[in-house]
Design an enzyme around this catalytic site. Structure first.
Site: not given
Length: 464
Positions: A248, A295, A348
């Protein structure tokens, strides 16, 4: 195993808490069976860590420990493999166990609010505490071993069914974690153990004040001096759970947004380069080709792309972001590279149904025009087909989108606290014919070709 090893494939994003039981029990095995029957080769989930507060898996008590709440309770009788596991994980699990025991002793307070001798890890004080709490410490350590053991059984089963497990690793760790308390020299803290600079991202189109996450920054100089040992250990343990790991906020390995800890927002920060290149080189030298996914969403600068490509790491694209009027948008299907994981949306995002419904009528018409459909009811299925037909080696779909669910099934809304991370499906939500329909669809898009080779899926467990 990278996505190249898996081949042209598709997978489903579903956190274990979204299983009907919310646990990695019989439902997890049934879920693996369903994925295999539907032709999916990958199960992606969110971080498995121990949430500090609430349900968010992105602020956890340890960068290593997994949440025992996801697993079934088992007797503490250790199997023969305990000694090997403990020898390899002693570097973190002892500190984690003591951290959790002390946190309970001090009414759940942040470690910075503990009595000074505990806060500063006075050796004699900790020695005494370990003696006083020996039974509780042993229980926590064996609990972590039990979680690992249960996971190995699930992973073996998934491999036998041709399903790779895809995990998620936050780049930063929580301040109130065993990692920061036990090894403050690895973080930018002052003499009192307080962060001097914290993490976040600068103001952008979505937020005029940016995002102030509040995690402490790494002391990269100290990290590099120990040849990034902590990162090696962290990744090795992740690879005992997963065949692929998403890192991430990958852009934080090129440069990080440094926010003075005294600032209430992310506005008054600055970019600072970090030795992500040296770290990835060190990891590659120690571990071989590491099966990471970068990511790389958001505003990405050329240095981030160069770092990603230097180590041949797959990036990410999200179809929901692909409907603007900029032809070079990397989320548009014709711009998606093969070495990419392509999503309808991530955890998200709103669901496809919820996202489309929330658009203005003009925006909806634009989406339908781009997709070449005349009926709004066709939008979700056409977007799924667009992902499956793309050049991306790996197509990832949240289960909510396969089930055509609306915003009530959304997993997380960034910037909000209430109502997140709680969605679960029920087996009755999945039509009996859906698996066969999807299998046929994936075969039509040549996404159900290669079987997993179990010999290529594991990084060998060893101490670093």
């Amino acid at each position: 195993m990278g996505i190249q090893t898996i081949g042209r494939a598709a997978g489903v994003l579903l956190h274990p808490t979204s299983l009907p039981s919310g646990k990695l029990d019989a439902d997890a095995y049934r879920w693996v069976d369903w994925l295999a029957d539907a032709g999916f080769k990958v199960w992606q989930m969110l971080p498995l860590g121990v949430p500090l507060a609430g349900l968010s898996p992105y602020q956890c008590a340890s960068a290593f420990a997994v949440n025992p709440g996801l697993f079934e309770e088992t007797p503490l009788n250790p199997a023969a493999s305990f000694d090997a596991w403990y020898a390899n994980q002693k570097h973190w699990v002892e500190d984690y166990a003591l951290f959790m025991v002390l946190k309970q002793q001090f009414d759940g307070k942040e470690w910075a609010a503990w009595p000074p001798a505990f806060r500063s890890r006075d050796p004699q004080t900790l020695f005494t505490a370990r003696g006083e709490h020996a039974e509780a410490l042993a229980a926590i350590i064996h609990e972590q071993y039990s979680c690992w053991l249960q996971w190995q059984a699930l992973r073996t089963y998934a491999t036998e069914r041709g399903v790779a497990l895809f995990g998620d690793m936050p780049i930063f760790v929580a301040y109130d974690s065993a990692d920061v308390w036990a090894n403050p020299q690895r973080f930018l803290l002052d003499d009192t153990g307080t962060p001097t600079l914290v993490t976040g991202v600068p103001p952008d189109y979505f937020s005029e004040t940016g995002q102030r996450w509040g995690n402490p920054h790494y002391h990269w100089e100290n990290m590099q001096a120990e040849n990034f040992q902590w990162w090696q250990q962290r990744l090795l343990y992740h690879f005992e759970f997963f065949d692929l790991v998403r890192l991430d906020h990958f852009r934080g390995l090129a440069a990080s947004w440094m926010i003075p800890a005294t600032e209430p927002t992310a506005i008054n920060g600055y970019w600072q380069e970090v030795p992500g290149d040296a770290m990835l080189a060190s990891l590659q030298a120690a571990l071989g080709n590491i099966p990471l996914v970068a990511e790389d969403l958001g505003v990405i600068t050329p240095d981030v792309t160069e770092l990603r490509d230097k180590y041949d790491l797959p990036g990410m694209s999200v179809l929901q972001f692909g409907f603007d009027h900029f032809e070079d948008n990397p989320h548009k299907p014709h711009n998606v590279r093969a070495n990419t994981v392509y999503y309808t949306g991530t955890h998200d995002n709103d669901t496809l149904q919820g996202w489309f419904t929330s658009l203005s009528e003009e925006a909806q018409q634009h989406v339908m025009q781009v997709l070449g459909v005349e009926d709004a009811s066709q939008v979700t299925d056409t977007m799924l087909d667009t992902i499956f037909a793309s050049s991306a080696l790996l197509a990832m779909i949240p289960l909510q989108d396969l089930l055509h669910l609306g915003s009530a099934a959304r997993m997380n809304t960034p910037g909000t606290v209430e109502g997140n991370w709680a969605w679960r499906f029920d087996w009755s939500d999945i039509p009996d014919t859906l698996a066969s329909q999807l299998h046929e669809k994936l075969q039509g898009h040549q996404r159900d070709e290669r079987e997993l080779d179990s010999d290529t899926t594991r990084h060998t467990s060893r101490s670093v």
